[in-house]
Design an enzyme around this catalytic site. Structure first.
Site, PDB file in Angstrom:
ATOM      1  N   ASP A   1      91.424  17.718 -60.068  1.00  0.00           N
ATOM      2  CA  ASP A   1      90.271  18.600 -59.921  1.00  0.00           C
ATOM      3  C   ASP A   1      90.233  19.510 -61.150  1.00  0.00           C
ATOM      4  O   ASP A   1      91.178  20.256 -61.415  1.00  0.00           O
ATOM      5  CB  ASP A   1      90.442  19.429 -58.642  1.00  0.00           C
ATOM      6  CG  ASP A   1      89.226  20.304 -58.351  1.00  0.00           C
ATOM      7  OD1 ASP A   1      88.346  20.413 -59.230  1.00  0.00           O
ATOM      8  OD2 ASP A   1      89.172  20.869 -57.248  1.00  0.00           O
TER       9      ASP A   1
ATOM     10  N   ASP B   1      80.338  16.847 -67.377  1.00  0.00           N
ATOM     11  CA  ASP B   1      79.540  15.681 -66.973  1.00  0.00           C
ATOM     12  C   ASP B   1      79.695  15.527 -65.463  1.00  0.00           C
ATOM     13  O   ASP B   1      80.305  14.582 -64.972  1.00  0.00           O
ATOM     14  CB  ASP B   1      80.080  14.467 -67.739  1.00  0.00           C
ATOM     15  CG  ASP B   1      79.281  13.211 -67.495  1.00  0.00           C
ATOM     16  OD1 ASP B   1      78.262  13.267 -66.780  1.00  0.00           O
ATOM     17  OD2 ASP B   1      79.692  12.155 -68.007  1.00  0.00           O
TER      18      ASP B   1
HETATM   19  N1  AG3 Z   1      75.982  13.098 -63.760  1.00  0.00           N
HETATM   20  C1  AG3 Z   1      74.973  13.117 -62.756  1.00  0.00           C
HETATM   21  C2  AG3 Z   1      73.941  14.163 -62.926  1.00  0.00           C
HETATM   22  C3  AG3 Z   1      73.326  14.544 -61.616  1.00  0.00           C
HETATM   23  C4  AG3 Z   1      72.296  13.585 -61.107  1.00  0.00           C
HETATM   24  N2  AG3 Z   1      71.733  14.121 -59.921  1.00  0.00           N
HETATM   25  C5  AG3 Z   1      71.027  13.421 -59.030  1.00  0.00           C
HETATM   26  N3  AG3 Z   1      70.734  12.179 -59.190  1.00  0.00           N
HETATM   27  N4  AG3 Z   1      70.608  14.053 -57.943  1.00  0.00           N
HETATM   28  C6  AG3 Z   1      75.881  12.001 -64.615  1.00  0.00           C
HETATM   29  C7  AG3 Z   1      76.954  11.042 -64.585  1.00  0.00           C
HETATM   30  C8  AG3 Z   1      76.803  10.168 -65.783  1.00  0.00           C
HETATM   31  N5  AG3 Z   1      77.962  10.186 -66.584  1.00  0.00           N
END
Ligand code: AG3
Length: 285
Positions: free
Chosen positions: A139, A157
């Site tokens: 975490d 990210d």
């Molecule tokens: N991180 C996801 C961002 C949030 C998307 N939110 C949603 N679909 N409600 C990205 C991961 C890619 N590495």
């Protein structure tokens, strides 16, 4: 019988992103969340965590280029980079395009996301085994506490401020991130949609402003995310976002799908409705 199956990520029970499904490739439940990989007609394979779209083969480039090249080109010589979350590997792939980077630490809470990405999303997870990459399954809220003056860039990210991701959106966490940065270090975080997630966008920006002296949101499309337009926020203790390694920017421009030097400048333009959200002045006489 031909089944006509569609997947919808519902957002606050008011709107949704809907994609036609070819096939479900993987469904499982890890210690932390539900993980699915679905093959879609329009966007290729798609990774879902707890039913939320994390990335797809066809539109991942916007997100991964933006979270990596914007902050890293601002730094003159990033050597050590921490990626928080990012178990799919897309951010690692883009960070590795910066030749000054000697080491990337990936701090991902859920090893299953990494395993599933390796198995089903090879074009995104391609660089998880690069010798420069050091994977910590932990975490990040705990990991970051022990890191002082350790990184030139920290890239958050994360998923949405829900479930296993909530702790990554607090003043305490951002303060620890700041302390983990070396002199002239830069940070970028995914900061939700200024269209569909205005409450979260506002809240995160307010928290970041309490901790960092330079806080600049930037914007790009991510067609499969709520609202279709997404934000990331660049933070530092003084460095303003501008390209400090022009030669590398030109190199990246040749092979990127979204990034180029004009985009670097354009992404920091704040639309007026977003200025209103952030209580920023509009036209000054
Ligand atoms: N991180 C996801 C961002 C949030 C998307 N939110 C949603 N679909 N409600 C990205 C991961 C890619 N590495």
């Amino acid at each position: 019988l031909v089944l006509d199956i569609w997947f919808t990520e519902k957002h606050e029970d008011k709107q949704g992103i809907t994609l036609k499904v070819k096939k479900t490739l993987y469904s499982g439940v890890s210690e932390f969340q539900k993980i699915d990989v679905i093959d879609t007609e329009a966007f290729g394979r798609m990774l879902l965590l707890d039913g939320l779209v994390m990335t797809t083969e066809k539109d991942e480039f916007y997100y991964h280029e933006m979270i990596s090249h914007i902050p890293l080109l601002t730094h003159l010589n990033p050597e050590r980079v921490l990626i928080i979350g990012g178990g799919d590997g897309g951010t690692i792939r883009e960070v590795l395009r910066h030749p000054s980077v000697k080491e990337i630490v990936l701090c991902e809470i859920d090893e299953a996301v990494i395993d599933v990405s390796r198995d089903y999303l090879p074009s995104i997870a391609c660089c998880l085994d690069d010798p420069k990459v050091d994977i910590h399954i932990e975490d990040a809220v705990e990991y970051i506490k022990g890191q002082k003056n350790a990184f030139d860039a920290v890239l958050i990210d994360s998923t949405d401020p829900l479930g296993p991701g909530v702790g990554l959106f607090t003043e305490e966490f951002y303060t620890n991130v700041k302390e983990s940065l070396r002199e002239n270090g830069v940070m970028a975080a995914q900061t939700e949609s200024p269209v569909a997630c205005q409450k979260e966008f506002k809240l995160i920006n307010a928290l970041l402003n309490k901790v960092f002296s330079v806080v600049k949101p930037y914007f790009a499309p991510v067609p499969t995310y709520p609202g279709g337009n997404w934000s990331w926020t660049f933070c530092s203790q003084g460095l303003q976002p501008e390209i400090r390694n022009e030669a590398l920017a030109i190199e990246l421009e040749k092979t990127s799908k979204y990034f180029n030097r004009d985009i670097y400048k354009a992404v920091f333009a704040v639309p007026n409705y977003v200025k209103d959200l952030m209580a920023l002045p509009k036209a000054v006489k």
